[in-house]
Write a protein that holds these residues in place. Structure first.
Motif, PDB file in Angstrom:
ATOM      1  N   GLU A 228       0.822  -1.210   0.000  1.00 30.79           N
ATOM      2  CA  GLU A 228       0.000   0.000   0.000  1.00 30.79           C
ATOM      3  C   GLU A 228       0.856   1.260   0.000  1.00 30.79           C
ATOM      4  OE1 GLU A 228      -3.496   2.618   1.094  1.00 30.79           O
ATOM      5  OE2 GLU A 228      -3.162   0.815  -0.077  1.00 30.79           O
ATOM      6  N   TYR A 229       1.695   1.404   1.003  1.00 35.86           N
ATOM      7  CA  TYR A 229       2.409   2.672   1.198  1.00 35.86           C
ATOM      8  C   TYR A 229       3.388   2.962   0.060  1.00 35.86           C
ATOM      9  CZ  TYR A 229       5.345   6.243   3.368  1.00 35.86           C
ATOM     10  OH  TYR A 229       6.040   7.395   3.630  1.00 35.86           O
ATOM     11  N   GLU A 230       4.274   2.028  -0.229  1.00 35.02           N
ATOM     12  CA  GLU A 230       5.286   2.290  -1.262  1.00 35.02           C
ATOM     13  C   GLU A 230       4.672   2.574  -2.638  1.00 35.02           C
ATOM     14  OE1 GLU A 230       9.555   0.503  -0.276  1.00 35.02           O
ATOM     15  OE2 GLU A 230       8.077  -1.079  -0.706  1.00 35.02           O
ATOM     16  N   PRO A 231       3.695   1.778  -3.112  1.00 32.45           N
ATOM     17  CA  PRO A 231       3.095   2.095  -4.416  1.00 32.45           C
ATOM     18  C   PRO A 231       2.422   3.463  -4.446  1.00 32.45           C
ATOM     19  CG  PRO A 231       2.574  -0.159  -3.780  1.00 32.45           C
ATOM     20  CD  PRO A 231       3.190   0.486  -2.588  1.00 32.45           C
ATOM     21  N   VAL A 232       1.733   3.825  -3.353  1.00 29.59           N
ATOM     22  CA  VAL A 232       1.056   5.124  -3.322  1.00 29.59           C
ATOM     23  C   VAL A 232       2.072   6.260  -3.338  1.00 29.59           C
ATOM     24  CG1 VAL A 232      -0.424   6.641  -1.956  1.00 29.59           C
ATOM     25  CG2 VAL A 232      -1.000   4.226  -2.194  1.00 29.59           C
ATOM     26  N   VAL A 233       3.145   6.127  -2.567  1.00 31.24           N
ATOM     27  CA  VAL A 233       4.169   7.171  -2.543  1.00 31.24           C
ATOM     28  C   VAL A 233       4.804   7.334  -3.920  1.00 31.24           C
ATOM     29  CG1 VAL A 233       6.445   7.787  -1.620  1.00 31.24           C
ATOM     30  CG2 VAL A 233       4.638   7.035  -0.068  1.00 31.24           C
ATOM     31  N   ARG A 234       5.013   6.222  -4.636  1.00 29.30           N
ATOM     32  CA  ARG A 234       5.549   6.324  -6.003  1.00 29.30           C
ATOM     33  C   ARG A 234       4.594   7.114  -6.896  1.00 29.30           C
ATOM     34  NH1 ARG A 234       7.469   0.967  -5.166  1.00 29.30           N
ATOM     35  NH2 ARG A 234       5.560   0.088  -6.078  1.00 29.30           N
ATOM     36  N   GLN A 238       5.299  10.758  -8.839  1.00 27.55           N
ATOM     37  CA  GLN A 238       5.073  10.928 -10.272  1.00 27.55           C
ATOM     38  C   GLN A 238       4.073  12.041 -10.546  1.00 27.55           C
ATOM     39  OE1 GLN A 238       3.887   6.986 -11.444  1.00 27.55           O
ATOM     40  NE2 GLN A 238       5.954   6.131 -11.219  1.00 27.55           N
ATOM     41  N   ALA A 239       3.053  12.160  -9.677  1.00 24.54           N
ATOM     42  CA  ALA A 239       2.032  13.194  -9.854  1.00 24.54           C
ATOM     43  C   ALA A 239       2.449  14.532  -9.254  1.00 24.54           C
ATOM     44  CB  ALA A 239       0.723  12.732  -9.220  1.00 24.54           C
ATOM     45  N   GLU A 240       3.642  14.587  -8.645  1.00 23.71           N
ATOM     46  CA  GLU A 240       4.157  15.801  -8.006  1.00 23.71           C
ATOM     47  C   GLU A 240       3.186  16.346  -6.965  1.00 23.71           C
ATOM     48  OE1 GLU A 240       5.095  18.490 -11.159  1.00 23.71           O
ATOM     49  OE2 GLU A 240       6.871  17.355 -11.790  1.00 23.71           O
ATOM     50  N   LEU A 241       2.691  15.428  -6.120  1.00 22.40           N
ATOM     51  CA  LEU A 241       1.734  15.810  -5.087  1.00 22.40           C
ATOM     52  C   LEU A 241       2.308  15.771  -3.675  1.00 22.40           C
ATOM     53  CD1 LEU A 241      -1.566  14.090  -6.337  1.00 22.40           C
ATOM     54  CD2 LEU A 241      -1.117  16.542  -6.114  1.00 22.40           C
ATOM     55  N   ILE A 242       3.603  15.520  -3.550  1.00 23.49           N
ATOM     56  CA  ILE A 242       4.189  15.478  -2.196  1.00 23.49           C
ATOM     57  C   ILE A 242       4.452  16.887  -1.692  1.00 23.49           C
ATOM     58  CG2 ILE A 242       6.207  14.799  -0.842  1.00 23.49           C
ATOM     59  CD1 ILE A 242       6.291  12.213  -2.418  1.00 23.49           C
ATOM     60  N   TRP A 267      -6.830   2.465  -5.387  1.00 22.86           N
ATOM     61  CA  TRP A 267      -5.896   3.445  -5.913  1.00 22.86           C
ATOM     62  C   TRP A 267      -5.838   3.282  -7.424  1.00 22.86           C
ATOM     63  CZ3 TRP A 267      -4.507   7.285  -3.046  1.00 22.86           C
ATOM     64  CH2 TRP A 267      -4.336   7.125  -1.663  1.00 22.86           C
ATOM     65  N   ASP A 268      -6.137   4.347  -8.184  1.00 20.90           N
ATOM     66  CA  ASP A 268      -6.012   4.310  -9.632  1.00 20.90           C
ATOM     67  C   ASP A 268      -5.873   5.742 -10.140  1.00 20.90           C
ATOM     68  OD1 ASP A 268      -8.589   5.387  -9.558  1.00 20.90           O
ATOM     69  OD2 ASP A 268      -9.536   3.422  -9.882  1.00 20.90           O
ATOM     70  N   ASP A 269      -5.825   5.892 -11.452  1.00 19.05           N
ATOM     71  CA  ASP A 269      -5.624   7.214 -12.043  1.00 19.05           C
ATOM     72  C   ASP A 269      -6.765   8.166 -11.703  1.00 19.05           C
ATOM     73  OD1 ASP A 269      -3.264   6.352 -13.128  1.00 19.05           O
ATOM     74  OD2 ASP A 269      -4.096   5.905 -15.110  1.00 19.05           O
ATOM     75  N   GLU A 270      -7.989   7.636 -11.584  1.00 17.73           N
ATOM     76  CA  GLU A 270      -9.129   8.488 -11.264  1.00 17.73           C
ATOM     77  C   GLU A 270      -8.963   9.135  -9.893  1.00 17.73           C
ATOM     78  OE1 GLU A 270     -13.991   8.249 -10.605  1.00 17.73           O
ATOM     79  OE2 GLU A 270     -12.844   6.432 -11.085  1.00 17.73           O
ATOM     80  N   VAL A 271      -8.480   8.351  -8.926  1.00 20.88           N
ATOM     81  CA  VAL A 271      -8.269   8.873  -7.582  1.00 20.88           C
ATOM     82  C   VAL A 271      -7.227   9.988  -7.610  1.00 20.88           C
ATOM     83  CG1 VAL A 271      -7.387   8.327  -5.294  1.00 20.88           C
ATOM     84  CG2 VAL A 271      -8.958   6.740  -6.425  1.00 20.88           C
ATOM     85  N   ALA A 274      -8.566  13.167  -9.243  1.00 18.16           N
ATOM     86  CA  ALA A 274      -9.493  13.907  -8.391  1.00 18.16           C
ATOM     87  C   ALA A 274      -8.749  14.684  -7.312  1.00 18.16           C
ATOM     88  CB  ALA A 274     -10.493  12.937  -7.761  1.00 18.16           C
ATOM     89  N   VAL A 275      -7.753  14.028  -6.709  1.00 12.77           N
ATOM     90  CA  VAL A 275      -6.991  14.709  -5.662  1.00 12.77           C
ATOM     91  C   VAL A 275      -6.172  15.846  -6.251  1.00 12.77           C
ATOM     92  CG1 VAL A 275      -5.195  14.428  -3.937  1.00 12.77           C
ATOM     93  CG2 VAL A 275      -6.928  12.664  -4.195  1.00 12.77           C
ATOM     94  N   ARG A 276      -5.574  15.614  -7.435  1.00  9.13           N
ATOM     95  CA  ARG A 276      -4.785  16.665  -8.072  1.00  9.13           C
ATOM     96  C   ARG A 276      -5.663  17.887  -8.391  1.00  9.13           C
ATOM     97  NH1 ARG A 276      -0.193  16.692 -11.443  1.00  9.13           N
ATOM     98  NH2 ARG A 276      -0.252  14.445 -11.776  1.00  9.13           N
ATOM     99  N   ALA A 277      -6.892  17.633  -8.888  1.00 10.74           N
ATOM    100  CA  ALA A 277      -7.794  18.727  -9.215  1.00 10.74           C
ATOM    101  C   ALA A 277      -8.138  19.540  -7.974  1.00 10.74           C
ATOM    102  CB  ALA A 277      -9.063  18.175  -9.861  1.00 10.74           C
ATOM    103  N   ARG A 278      -8.392  18.847  -6.854  1.00  9.22           N
ATOM    104  CA  ARG A 278      -8.708  19.566  -5.620  1.00  9.22           C
ATOM    105  C   ARG A 278      -7.504  20.353  -5.135  1.00  9.22           C
ATOM    106  NH1 ARG A 278     -11.824  20.466  -1.473  1.00  9.22           N
ATOM    107  NH2 ARG A 278     -10.954  20.558   0.618  1.00  9.22           N
ATOM    108  N   GLU A 279      -6.321  19.782  -5.262  1.00  8.70           N
ATOM    109  CA  GLU A 279      -5.103  20.463  -4.819  1.00  8.70           C
ATOM    110  C   GLU A 279      -4.908  21.752  -5.609  1.00  8.70           C
ATOM    111  OE1 GLU A 279      -1.141  20.230  -2.731  1.00  8.70           O
ATOM    112  OE2 GLU A 279      -3.247  19.903  -2.348  1.00  8.70           O
ATOM    113  N   ARG A 280      -5.225  21.728  -6.894  1.00 10.92           N
ATOM    114  CA  ARG A 280      -5.063  22.932  -7.712  1.00 10.92           C
ATOM    115  C   ARG A 280      -6.074  24.009  -7.354  1.00 10.92           C
ATOM    116  NH1 ARG A 280      -4.199  19.888 -13.550  1.00 10.92           N
ATOM    117  NH2 ARG A 280      -1.950  19.489 -13.316  1.00 10.92           N
ATOM    118  N   ARG A 281      -7.298  23.579  -7.012  1.00 10.46           N
ATOM    119  CA  ARG A 281      -8.340  24.536  -6.681  1.00 10.46           C
ATOM    120  C   ARG A 281      -8.120  25.203  -5.336  1.00 10.46           C
ATOM    121  NH1 ARG A 281     -11.759  20.422  -8.334  1.00 10.46           N
ATOM    122  NH2 ARG A 281     -12.410  20.095  -6.177  1.00 10.46           N
TER     123      ARG A 281
END
Length: 297
Positions: A228-234, A238-242, A267-271, A274-281
């Motif tokens: 769970e943790y390592e794949p999500v952190v990767r 990649q999404a530059e969300l850290i 966990w997938d691209d849709e998730v 959605a998080v990236r869109a909220r982070e930008r807003r």
């Protein structure tokens, strides 16, 4: 450096007055800078050991230690500040007597300290350390007892840091990670360790339900980190969300956002989208994005 007039008794008195003046000026400077109240307070030995988790101790004998490594006390924290400057005139008589003996070249017995990592805590010898600081020395002889703890004391600067260490220790009791996995989970907020612990336990419960097999805490911790943790952190990298968060903080934040926005555990691209869109807003801090432990379950 210690002041020299050629009269040891007068010089010892000047040593004390100078140390007291520096302590008062330090308090004033901290107040003007808005520093936390505990910045000049000695670390209490018992609280440090409790926060780090005591495992054992051994006497290692007489050593020469750096004065700057002495950061706390077993029981005399109120008489001296973090730099061992006297906090009042209460210790003056004994202090000046030791300063005079030191200036006359008399034998000064070693102090006694407890060692935790690279930090030392005085059991006996507070006045001797204070005098040594005032006279510009950098080292002192000490009988050392080494104390082993579950957590390393690295990162402890002030008394307030002990809260984070204590919560981290409790988290690692609940989620017994080892090796690199143990070292990589770093959170700056104490209560975030509690939230992450509940999250991992909920993840482990779902895992046991899915597989129909009971797993102990160590197994769940290892599976959560690798599956769970390592794949999500990767994905977050990649999404530059850290961003400015630690990887652990970024994981906890996005896990809360995932469930709040999409009501899913996957966990997938849709998730990520959605998080990236909220982070930008509306970028949010970790604390603002979490709705409590239930939002992470």
């Amino acid at each position: 450096m210690a002041r020299e007039t050629g009269f040891p008794r007068a010089d010892a008195e000047h040593d004390f007055l100078r140390a007291r003046r520096r302590q008062v000026l330090s308090r004033l400077a901290n107040w003007l800078r808005g520093e936390p109240d505990d910045v000049n307070i000695m670390l209490p030995y018992d609280e440090v050991v409790e926060a780090l988790g005591r495992q054992g101790e051994r006497r290692i004998g007489l050593r020469v230690i750096k004065l700057d490594s002495i950061v706390g006390s077993v029981d005399r924290g109120r008489d001296f500040d973090r730099r061992f400057r006297p906090t009042s005139g209460r210790v003056r008589e004994r202090w000046e007597r030791l300063a005079l003996a030191s200036r006359r070249g008399e034998n000064i017995p070693p102090i006694e300290v407890y060692r935790i990592g690279g930090l030392h805590f005085i059991a006996d010898g507070h006045h001797r350390v204070s005098v040594a600081h005032a006279q510009g020395l950098s080292t002192i002889d000490a009988y050392v007892t080494e104390v082993r703890t579950k957590l390393d004391p690295g990162g402890i600067r002030y008394r307030g840091d002990l809260i984070v260490k204590d919560y981290r220790r409790l988290f690692l009791d609940r989620v017994p990670l080892t090796g690199q996995a143990r070292a990589s989970i770093v959170l700056s907020d104490a209560e975030s360790y509690a939230a992450l612990g509940e999250h991992v336990e909920a993840w482990g419960f779902r895992l046991m339900q899915d597989e129909g097999v009971f797993s102990d805490r160590a197994t769940i911790a290892a599976r959560w980190y690798s599956d769970e943790y390592e794949p999500v952190v990767r994905m977050l990298r990649q999404a530059e969300l850290i961003g400015a968060r630690t990887e652990g903080e970024a994981y906890l934040w996005v896990a809360g956002e995932r469930y709040r926005l999409i009501r899913t555990h996957r966990w997938d691209d849709e998730v990520i989208a959605a998080v990236r869109a909220r982070e930008r807003r509306a970028p949010t801090d970790l604390d603002d994005s979490l709705e409590g432990p239930r939002g992470l379950a």
